[in-house]
Design an enzyme around this catalytic site. Sequence first.
Site, PDB file in Angstrom:
ATOM      1  N   CYS A  79      -4.248  -5.365  -6.937  1.00  0.00           N
ATOM      2  CA  CYS A  79      -5.400  -4.579  -6.471  1.00  0.00           C
ATOM      3  C   CYS A  79      -5.048  -3.677  -5.299  1.00  0.00           C
ATOM      4  CB  CYS A  79      -6.575  -5.486  -6.113  1.00  0.00           C
ATOM      5  SG  CYS A  79      -6.263  -6.515  -4.681  1.00  0.00           S
TER       6      CYS A  79
ATOM      7  N   HIS B 256      -7.196   1.643   6.050  1.00  0.00           N
ATOM      8  CA  HIS B 256      -8.498   1.555   5.377  1.00  0.00           C
ATOM      9  C   HIS B 256      -9.246   2.878   5.432  1.00  0.00           C
ATOM     10  CE1 HIS B 256      -7.542  -2.710   5.504  1.00  0.00           C
ATOM     11  NE2 HIS B 256      -8.139  -2.675   4.336  1.00  0.00           N
TER      12      HIS B 256
HETATM   13  C1  PEP Z   1      -4.178  -4.971   0.094  1.00  0.00           C
HETATM   14  O1  PEP Z   1      -3.834  -5.407   1.195  1.00  0.00           O
HETATM   15  O2  PEP Z   1      -3.377  -4.472  -0.719  1.00  0.00           O
HETATM   16  C2  PEP Z   1      -5.603  -5.006  -0.311  1.00  0.00           C
HETATM   17  C3  PEP Z   1      -5.976  -4.684  -1.533  1.00  0.00           C
HETATM   18  O3  PEP Z   1      -6.520  -5.340   0.635  1.00  0.00           O
HETATM   19  P1  PEP Z   1      -6.978  -4.341   1.806  1.00  0.00           P
HETATM   20  O4  PEP Z   1      -6.427  -2.981   1.480  1.00  0.00           O
HETATM   21  O5  PEP Z   1      -8.457  -4.375   1.857  1.00  0.00           O
HETATM   22  O6  PEP Z   1      -6.347  -4.941   3.017  1.00  0.00           O
END
Ligand code: PEP
Length: 572
Positions: free
Chosen positions: A507, A195
């Site tokens: 996403c 993140h």
């Molecule tokens: C993912 O896991 O691909 C996602 C879009 O969620 P995050 O990156 O917030 O875990």
Amino acid sequence: MAKQAKKNKELIIKGIPSSYGIAIGPAVVIKSESVIMPSIICEIDIPEEIKRFEIAQHDLIDEFTTHLSKSAKESKNVFAILESNLLILKDPFLNESIRRRIKDGFPVESAVILEFDHQKQFFQQSKDKLLKEKSFELDNIKENLLSYLRNRSVPFSIEAGSIVIAKSVSPTDIVNFHHAGVKGIVTEVGGIASHASILARSFEMPAVIGVNEVLLLIDDNIDIIIDGYSGTIICNPTPATHREYLERKSKEELHRKELGALVKLSSTTRDGKPIKLCTNIDFIEDIDSSTMVGAEGIGLVRSEHLLMALQHFPSEEEQYQWYLNMAQRTYPNNITIRVFDVGSDKFAEGMPHHESNPALGFRGIRFLLSRLDIFETQIYAILRASKNKNVRIMLPMVTSLREVQSSIELIERCKKSLDTADIAFDRHIPVGIMIETPAAALKSKDFASHVSFFSIGTNDLTQYTLAADRGNELVSDVFDSFHPAVLQLIKITIDSAKEKKISVSVCGELAGHSGATAMLIGMGINELSVSPRILLELKNRIRSINYEEAVKLAGEVLSCSSRSEVRAKLSI
Ligand code: PEP
Ligand code: MG
């Protein structure tokens, strides 16, 4: 050991590119010792430092107590460890010693480290095995206290325009750096799908990660260039190198300006297939960037990021104001609010600090279903913000149908009480799920009968399919979203959604990868959600793709048996 950058001698260091772009500036090296041993505090600050200690200690006691009552039913061993941790934490002698060190002029972090390390030495010298074990416990409690303290501590001041060199950075650090005007980041630890990396990309802050012994390699205050495209760091660049990178930087800016012309053009393939382009946002201000690039909606609000600056879960009213503001600014387009996905590499207050394997632990929907108070408050706020019918709810980290059903039941209960109170909301608010675990992908056909949409989170889907921590540079070559196993799971999910006639988008970071666009469209994806920063670049690519060719390419890719074969097929 690798060569150290000496003053005035150009040195090139390689790392892993994690956020594109070029940054040029002075290096600010953040050694962990600078957190441990900062300058002596003034007398006037002593009460404030003692208060910080008391708050952190109080919160940690609260956390341990919560877990203690839970573990009483589950595990005798955990219960015993937590009980002993609590005793240490409340130990009057230890507490008094920490207070004394603060009164002697040490900031609270230093006082905690010094006192715990002092106690640890005593236990380590013991011949008694049990007492030796205690030294590990002390380390654990110390780290827990420090993370509470660091979460609350005022970010150290950094000159705008600097490039931060650190062992590792958290998502909160990235937000602080952004506000301080930091231009780029180099770290030793971290993964491209962590993140922290995702945030660096959305703040357009070039970053290079995975640089071994970076704190020893780069001296404070030397001039450096970081090339976030290739993962190259140039220390003490010669005037010729400096010029070369300045030129590249201005070309980069020109290219961005040219992309601006695409805002008004449609997102369709060369042969006319429309692909809906939405954005992933982390903060309310990102809505403006999203509008500026002409996004057709918001495909993912990482609502847990809204918690970052807070020290608590916000009230329903506070959240209602956020969501309403976002929904109104996105109207008439849709906005998909993912309920808090706290845990793993995203920390929030009240979460356990001592999970040995947090990515496989208490995160996302698991946490919310065990904290119905937090979950319900958020759902009420989202429902109230949905009155103009452009809001969708999304559930993170789903692995079982029971989690989906329990969440839907909770949403229905909240709807009923809003109805009774005569409060407006969207009765038909779509509820969807993230497909980001192999379990969810494999059982997507069953899930599709219960929800209105899927959004494929390729970051976690890759992490969990390949058993490779998305935030660990040591396995960054294993973590590969182009692995055939990950692609198969994506395909299964798309087919389930199509069969059950619900919408499906991607996403995760794969949605914006230049090598993945044609393949995903060919697999049947007609909606992508990416950071606003790369949306126009993506639209540009979509406009150059031929749909029929993309379908053929996807078929070929899906029959590959290794990721090198996939990558060769996609020329990446
Ligand atoms: C993912 O896991 O691909 C996602 C879009 O969620 P995050 O990156 O917030 O875990
Ligand atoms: Mg995820």
